[in-house]
Design a protein around this motif. Structure first.
Motif: not given
Length: 246
Positions: A226-236
């Motif tokens: 959809a055009g996002a530049a970067r995706v990270d993931v934050y989890c416990l």
């Protein structure tokens, strides 16, 4: 004329109230409701894959999966391995609505993330909680990922974007499936909200536990397409590979 009572005595100041450790019940020596001994004994995640945070025997390595087939997300950040007592705390928060436990874990996750930001990690433009279907949200009464994202957003001063993604299919619970079945289970399970502001933004998905990464992969691919530049993931917490010790 003032309607406020004219009280001259000392008032209650909650910031100076002594906290009680939610794990052992002793008075804490920290601002959070957990004492230093209990915090030090949590299963802190040590050496891990630099991409998906899978526990590894050595540091500064990529796991075989990320080396051969890099995921759509850039990096997973999780402070703990999914082991006792973190697994029990997450379960009680998620399935028994023990919100104080979730809030504690969220506070500690925020401190961990802030340390990474201080060390040079790029701050995201927004936090994006993993969505639930309407039926599952109604059954549980809350989305644990949304609560975590809101708590993180407040502490880290990062906007929480709950209007970007929606879950359109109520698939079987991921916990009972293997990695291949999880990927198949999530095909077409998510969709973008109409006119979601995604293009050229750095986004961070927020969830409680990362197991195979199938959910994170599906959502990250959707956001990037959809055009996002970067995706990270934050989890416990991050689980080890099936059959390996935590």
């Amino acid at each position: 004329m003032s309607c406020q009572p004219q009280y001259k005595g000392q008032v209650y100041i909650w910031l100076k109230n002594k906290q009680t450790c939610l794990l052992c019940g002793e008075t804490t020596d920290t601002p959070q409701p957990i004492c230093t001994p209990c915090e030090s004994e949590l299963p802190w995640l040590g050496d891990q894959c630099g991409r998906c945070a899978l526990p590894l025997p050595m540091a500064d390595l990529l796991c075989g999966q990320c080396a051969t087939r890099p995921p759509a997300y850039e990096r997973v950040l999780a402070p703990w391995a999914y082991d006792f007592p973190i697994d029990s705390l997450i379960t009680r928060f998620k399935h028994q609505a023990k919100w104080p436990l979730g809030r504690l874990l969220g506070q500690l996750l925020a401190l961990s993330l802030q340390h990474h930001f201080d060390e040079g990690l790029e701050r995201p433009d927004a936090l994006v909680p993993v969505p639930l279907t309407t039926r599952r949200l109604r059954q549980r009464g809350f989305n644990q990922a949304s609560l975590l994202a809101r708590w993180l957003g407040t502490v880290l001063q990062i906007p929480c974007a709950e209007n970007l993604l929606r879950r359109v299919q109520d698939t079987p619970a991921q916990q009972v499936l293997d990695a291949r079945a999880r990927r198949q289970n999530l095909r077409q399970a998510f969709a973008m909200m109409a006119d979601a502001p995604v293009r050229n933004r750095h986004l961070a998905l927020v969830d409680d536990v990362l197991t195979t990464g199938a959910t994170a992969q599906a959502l990250a691919r959707l956001l990037l397409d959809a055009g996002a530049a970067r995706v990270d993931v934050y989890c416990l917490a991050r689980t080890p590979k099936p059959g390996e010790p935590a």
